[in-house]
Design a protein around this motif. Structure first.
Motif, PDB file in Angstrom:
ATOM      1  N   VAL A 135       0.853  -1.221  -0.015  1.00 12.42           N
ATOM      2  CA  VAL A 135      -0.117   0.127   0.104  1.00 12.42           C
ATOM      3  C   VAL A 135       0.721   1.121   0.152  1.00 12.42           C
ATOM      4  O   VAL A 135       1.999   1.415   0.338  1.00 12.42           O
ATOM      5  CB  VAL A 135      -0.864  -0.020   1.118  1.00 12.42           C
ATOM      6  N   PRO A 136       0.286   2.220  -0.454  1.00 13.20           N
ATOM      7  CA  PRO A 136       1.142   3.769  -0.467  1.00 13.20           C
ATOM      8  C   PRO A 136       1.602   4.075   0.695  1.00 13.20           C
ATOM      9  O   PRO A 136       2.571   4.639   0.853  1.00 13.20           O
ATOM     10  CB  PRO A 136       0.389   4.656  -1.110  1.00 13.20           C
ATOM     11  N   ASP A 137       0.816   3.697   1.815  1.00 11.16           N
ATOM     12  CA  ASP A 137       1.386   4.140   3.182  1.00 11.16           C
ATOM     13  C   ASP A 137       2.442   3.776   3.459  1.00 11.16           C
ATOM     14  O   ASP A 137       3.493   4.298   4.435  1.00 11.16           O
ATOM     15  CB  ASP A 137       0.063   3.806   4.271  1.00 11.16           C
ATOM     16  N   TYR A 138       2.867   2.505   3.201  1.00  3.17           N
ATOM     17  CA  TYR A 138       4.143   1.969   3.629  1.00  3.17           C
ATOM     18  C   TYR A 138       5.329   2.749   3.087  1.00  3.17           C
ATOM     19  O   TYR A 138       6.088   2.964   3.525  1.00  3.17           O
ATOM     20  CB  TYR A 138       3.974   0.363   3.003  1.00  3.17           C
ATOM     21  N   TRP A 139       5.381   3.037   1.762  1.00  3.06           N
ATOM     22  CA  TRP A 139       6.193   3.896   1.221  1.00  3.06           C
ATOM     23  C   TRP A 139       6.276   5.154   1.721  1.00  3.06           C
ATOM     24  O   TRP A 139       7.451   5.738   1.810  1.00  3.06           O
ATOM     25  CB  TRP A 139       6.009   3.908  -0.427  1.00  3.06           C
ATOM     26  N   VAL A 184       6.609   3.372  17.938  1.00  2.00           N
ATOM     27  CA  VAL A 184       5.197   3.279  17.232  1.00  2.00           C
ATOM     28  C   VAL A 184       5.310   3.001  15.942  1.00  2.00           C
ATOM     29  O   VAL A 184       4.168   2.246  15.254  1.00  2.00           O
ATOM     30  CB  VAL A 184       4.320   4.602  17.688  1.00  2.00           C
ATOM     31  N   ASP A 185       5.809   3.661  15.232  1.00  2.00           N
ATOM     32  CA  ASP A 185       5.986   3.490  13.804  1.00  2.00           C
ATOM     33  C   ASP A 185       6.508   1.877  13.483  1.00  2.00           C
ATOM     34  O   ASP A 185       6.004   1.484  12.495  1.00  2.00           O
ATOM     35  CB  ASP A 185       6.941   4.577  12.968  1.00  2.00           C
ATOM     36  N   VAL A 186       7.441   1.498  14.078  1.00  2.00           N
ATOM     37  CA  VAL A 186       7.874  -0.106  13.687  1.00  2.00           C
ATOM     38  C   VAL A 186       6.658  -0.852  14.161  1.00  2.00           C
ATOM     39  O   VAL A 186       6.632  -1.791  13.346  1.00  2.00           O
ATOM     40  CB  VAL A 186       9.339  -0.101  14.589  1.00  2.00           C
ATOM     41  N   ARG A 187       5.996  -0.468  15.029  1.00  2.00           N
ATOM     42  CA  ARG A 187       4.873  -1.433  15.530  1.00  2.00           C
ATOM     43  C   ARG A 187       3.544  -1.513  14.607  1.00  2.00           C
ATOM     44  O   ARG A 187       3.186  -2.536  14.175  1.00  2.00           O
ATOM     45  CB  ARG A 187       4.606  -1.456  17.001  1.00  2.00           C
ATOM     46  N   ARG A 188       3.344  -0.316  14.253  1.00  2.00           N
ATOM     47  CA  ARG A 188       2.109  -0.182  13.384  1.00  2.00           C
ATOM     48  C   ARG A 188       2.243   0.488  12.114  1.00  2.00           C
ATOM     49  O   ARG A 188       1.169   1.179  11.682  1.00  2.00           O
ATOM     50  CB  ARG A 188       1.198   0.808  14.530  1.00  2.00           C
ATOM     51  N   GLY A 189       3.389   0.380  11.525  1.00  2.00           N
ATOM     52  CA  GLY A 189       3.513   1.284  10.307  1.00  2.00           C
ATOM     53  C   GLY A 189       2.911   0.547   9.263  1.00  2.00           C
ATOM     54  O   GLY A 189       2.480   1.102   8.119  1.00  2.00           O
ATOM     55  N   TYR A 190       2.421  -0.600   9.249  1.00  2.00           N
ATOM     56  CA  TYR A 190       2.073  -1.311   8.112  1.00  2.00           C
ATOM     57  C   TYR A 190       1.107  -2.641   8.318  1.00  2.00           C
ATOM     58  O   TYR A 190       1.565  -3.458   9.357  1.00  2.00           O
ATOM     59  CB  TYR A 190       3.266  -1.974   7.179  1.00  2.00           C
ATOM     60  N   ASP A 191      -0.145  -2.501   7.817  1.00  2.00           N
ATOM     61  CA  ASP A 191      -0.951  -3.852   7.938  1.00  2.00           C
ATOM     62  C   ASP A 191      -0.408  -4.879   6.766  1.00  2.00           C
ATOM     63  O   ASP A 191      -0.652  -4.530   5.686  1.00  2.00           O
ATOM     64  CB  ASP A 191      -2.451  -3.437   7.740  1.00  2.00           C
ATOM     65  N   GLU A 192      -0.378  -6.145   7.349  1.00  2.00           N
ATOM     66  CA  GLU A 192       0.353  -6.916   6.419  1.00  2.00           C
ATOM     67  C   GLU A 192      -0.981  -7.653   5.658  1.00  2.00           C
ATOM     68  O   GLU A 192      -2.056  -7.851   6.237  1.00  2.00           O
ATOM     69  CB  GLU A 192       0.810  -8.198   7.537  1.00  2.00           C
TER      70      GLU A 192
END
Length: 845
Positions: A497-501, A520-528
């Protein structure tokens, strides 16, 4: 006063002070002094007084104005007015408009050039009848509203809109009444369609704006009531204002009468130059128009406000239509007639003005013109996907194409193949016809009462497949024969998804703004991505039932399994889910845990499926030599939420309990002091509850480790969850004592010392301390209290403390007051003694 004595001032109405506010304030002394000796003169004097009152009411000066220097009004039978020094004034009865020719007397200098002056129109200069200038368009006369206290008389002002003190009239409503055809159409289309063009008159004011200050057109025809300004210099000096009389004549002094009626404005200057040139030579002339005459026209028929209107002579047919509010909902917009005598001068179609800006049929009005608005002859409505859905008036033979053109044409989203027409047949039944929008269909003739429906395009895509969900580029893709899932999702990059980039592309300044932000970013940065499940929504056109076709996304994209690479059809919707959309098995969840403090490798770690706390710590290398494992702190998000709910519930219960106790205390109080004391205690408890609500739960889980030398093997086999945090501090060297002690402080830890030892260091409990409720908060989160000690348990004072422990000595909230108890018992005994004495007195009686 003796009747034989003549009145020194028999007529005192020509001068003096007048304070004009109402008729009661008019001077009556002059009328009383004008009483004559002879009875025959009484009637004449009364008539003179009434005449003076009438003149004052018609042209009254301001209150308190001194008129002693104003020109005198000659009264028949009275003394003549005194002449002005330096000039000889003579009134020329033949002069229209009250022109005064002033000739110098012996005391005035002579210039050798005849001077003709026309005095300005000012109140008090001369009593000359001047034509009143009416507004450009006056509404039909209505009974005047009564004035409130302090309001000015209508005769004192010609402009009601600007006169202060007048009661403002409520504006007329601007909403048009719906006609019967609008109600009829609303039953078919579900909403009211407006009458086309009638909103043009929605904002028409109750009084039409004057057009006196606009330039006069060259073809303007001069007529009775117009004011002509004549200025000449050279051999003759003329500054003259003349008003055209009813015969169309003006009288120019030393020139004579000149007929100017019917002369156009562009020819007026040359016409007067010729007339004056018969007497004078070598002069320059400037002729303009001043105040223009007013004309009266009639608006009849289906007008919104029919009646007689007084408008400016510059007004046209369109001006008068606006002044009357336009046609009523039953009036025609396309056949407005201007009648002059027995002829129809023009027929105005307002659609030409609205749609094409054509005003060629608009003509100038003349006195006595009649504007006739006939009833509407036929109407047709158009609704749906047109630029201006409304009800339109039919004129002559109109086709379907003409009506669509009147409505602004088809809208962008209109279906251009067909329309339906609902028609009334012979005023008996209704039918529906369908016409194609070709040349033959557009040429179909419309009838009165038709309703044309233009349909919008269907939102369906004939050859599109929709991709949505956790994908890089959601949207619609063109369908072709043989299209499959892998054709619209070619590889794994299409699922990022674009949010990851965007998170990856953040600048270093944002990433290092704070350690907590980075975690926080490391934990919730991207939904697999959920590789095990994806779905295709499809509509079965055979019976219009929806179908869900599931497939394994991982096998279709990563492994290339053709059984999961499902063929697609037009209209399919492919949805890709993430693991955050719905809960997946624990073994397939991605979890992050924070390890902080005295670890060999502290940081954020992704835990393996089913991994426990002991296994994770062993995998990262264990603890350092300075780790104080007994005081470690393990927190969890789900536990924090649970504890916060329980804390809120406990505080709510405590608040209700405080309210009940306050009510019980107030009901059992025997004095005002008891009630006030209960209220103060309740307020203090409410403040305590407010402070407790600020506290937030920590979500700590007690690991119950041994006090003496705990090791890695002593950690519990606790299954880890996403967001867990495990903090292992270094070994502290103090023990804290707080609360109701003489010295709240942190004391150096000494091995083997107990609770009593640290209380003694703090000076012991104070007088207000609740010694029965002393408790110890262990470094691992366990609480040990005084109330737990008993006959068969170890004494609380002999509890051995560990580094990081805290001893809390609470304050006793409910204190016994000797003076208060003594006062209460005294009141009881006093009342008892009074009762005994009363009984004895009754017994003696």
């Amino acid at each position: 006063m003796d009747k034989s004595t003549p009145d020194p001032q028999p007529y005192g109405v020509c001068s003096g002070q007048f304070a004009v506010g109402s008729l009661q304030s008019l001077p009556t002394d002059g009328c009383q002094r004008s009483t004559l000796n002879q009875d025959s003169k009484v009637t004449a004097s009364r008539l003179i007084c009434l005449l003076a009152v009438a003149l004052i009411v018609q042209g009254t000066p301001a209150a308190g104005q001194d008129l002693s220097g104003a020109p005198c009004l000659p009264v028949p039978g009275g003394p003549p007015c005194p002449s002005q020094p330096g000039n000889t004034m003579s009134f020329d009865p033949a002069t229209s408009g009250g022109t005064t020719i002033t000739t110098p007397t012996m005391g005035a200098p002579m210039t050798g050039v005849p001077t003709i002056r026309s005095p300005a129109r000012q109140s008090g200069t001369q009593f000359i009848p001047v034509p009143q200038t009416a507004p450009a368009a006056a509404l039909p006369q209505t009974p005047p509203e009564p004035l409130k206290s302090g309001a000015a008389s209508p005769s004192q002002s010609t402009s009601h809109a600007t006169q202060p003190g007048l009661v403002p009239q409520p504006p007329l409503p601007v909403e048009f009444q719906r006609n019967e055809f609008q109600e009829f159409i609303a039953q078919s289309v579900g909403r009211y369609l407006p009458l086309f063009g009638y909103n043009l008159f929605a904002g028409v004011p109750t009084t039409f704006a004057p057009v006196d200050n606009v330039p006069v057109t060259p073809d303007y025809v001069v007529g009775p009531g117009d004011e002509i300004l004549i200025r000449a210099w050279g051999q003759v000096d003329i500054d003259y204002r003349a008003v055209v009389d009813r015969n169309g004549m003006i009288n120019i002094p030393r020139v004579g009468n000149v007929n100017v009626s019917g002369i156009r404005y562009q020819e007026l200057s040359g016409y007067l130059r010729t007339a004056i040139g018969r007497i004078f030579r070598n002069f320059e002339l400037n002729v303009t128009l001043g105040q223009l005459r007013s004309i009266q026209v009639f608006v009849v028929g289906q007008a919104k406000r029919p009646g007689s209107y007084t408008v400016s002579s510059l007004s046209t047919l369109v001006n008068a239509i606006f002044a009357s509010g336009g046609p009523s909902p039953r009036g025609s917009m396309r056949q407005i007639q201007l009648k002059r005598g027995d002829k129809t001068v023009t027929e105005l179609d307002l659609y030409d003005l609205l749609l094409r800006g054509d005003k060629s049929k608009d003509v100038q009005l003349l006195p006595g013109d009649v504007i006739y608005i006939p009833p509407v002859s036929g109407v047709a409505a158009v609704s749906g996907s047109v630029n201006e859905p409304a009800i339109y008036e039919l004129k002559g033979r109109m086709t379907l194409g003409d009506l669509i053109q009147l409505s602004g044409g088809l809208s962008t989203t209109a279906e251009g193949r067909r329309v339906t027409v609902e028609r009334i047949e012979d005023r008996k039944i209704r039918k529906v016809d369908e016409f194609t929008l070709d040349s033959a269909g557009l040429g179909r003739e419309l009838k009165d009462g038709d309703l044309v429906r233009v349909y919008a395009l269907s939102p369906r895509f004939e050859n599109a497949v929709t991709l949505r969900g956790a994908v890089a580029n959601p949207g619609r893709y063109p369908w072709r024969e043989g299209l499959r899932v892998r054709d619209i999702i070619p590889d794994k990059d299409a699922l990022i998804v674009p949010d990851y980039w965007q998170r990856q592309n953040r600048t270093p300044e944002v990433l290092i703004a704070g350690q907590q932000r980075l975690r926080v970013d490391v934990r919730r940065g991207y939904d697999e991505i959920n590789w095990d499940y994806a779905v295709i929504e499809r509509l079965d056109y055979s019976d219009l039932t929806p179908l869900l076709i599931t497939f394994n996304l991982g096998r279709a994209i990563v492994e290339g399994d053709q059984s999961n690479n499902v063929p697609l059809r037009p209209g399919d919707v492919v949805t890709i889910f993430s693991k955050a959309d719905f809960q997946v098995p624990i073994s397939r969840q991605t979890k992050y845990v924070r390890l902080e403090g005295e670890f060999l490798s502290p940081g954020i770690y992704q835990i393996l499926p089913g991994e426990t706390l002991r296994q994770l710590v062993g995998r990262v290398g264990g603890f350092t030599a300075n780790a104080y494992l007994f005081g470690s702190e393990f927190t969890r998000d789900s536990t924090r939420e649970f504890q916060q709910r329980r804390l809120d519930e406990a505080l709510d219960f405590l608040q209700r309990d405080i309210q009940r106790n306050l009510a019980a205390s107030a009901g059992g109080a025997i004095s005002k002091e008891d009630v006030e004391g209960a209220r103060i205690r309740a307020e203090g408890q409410q403040q305590l509850v407010a402070r407790l609500r600020v506290l937030k739960a920590a979500g700590r889980i007690v690991l119950e480790l041994p006090m003496e030398q705990p090791q890695l093997k002593d950690l519990p086999e606790l299954a880890l969850e996403d967001g867990d945090r495990y903090l292992v501090p270094s070994r502290p060297s103090t023990v804290s004592v707080i609360g109701s002690v003489y010295n709240q402080n942190a004391f150096i830890y000494r091995d083997g010392q107990r609770v009593t030892d640290y209380l003694a260091r703090a000076g012991g409990p104070t007088r207000d301390a609740d010694t029965a409720s002393i408790y110890v908060i262990r470094a691992d989160g366990v609480v040990v209290s005084q109330r737990q000690s008993g006959w068969f348990s170890r004494s609380f004072e002999s509890e051995q403390l560990m580094p990081g422990d805290t001893v809390v000595v609470p304050e006793e909230l409910e204190k016994w007051r000797f003076t208060k108890e003594l006062k209460d018992w005294t009141q009881i005994l006093y009342q008892f003694a009074l009762g005994v004495v009363g009984l004895k007195v009754l017994k003696d009686l």
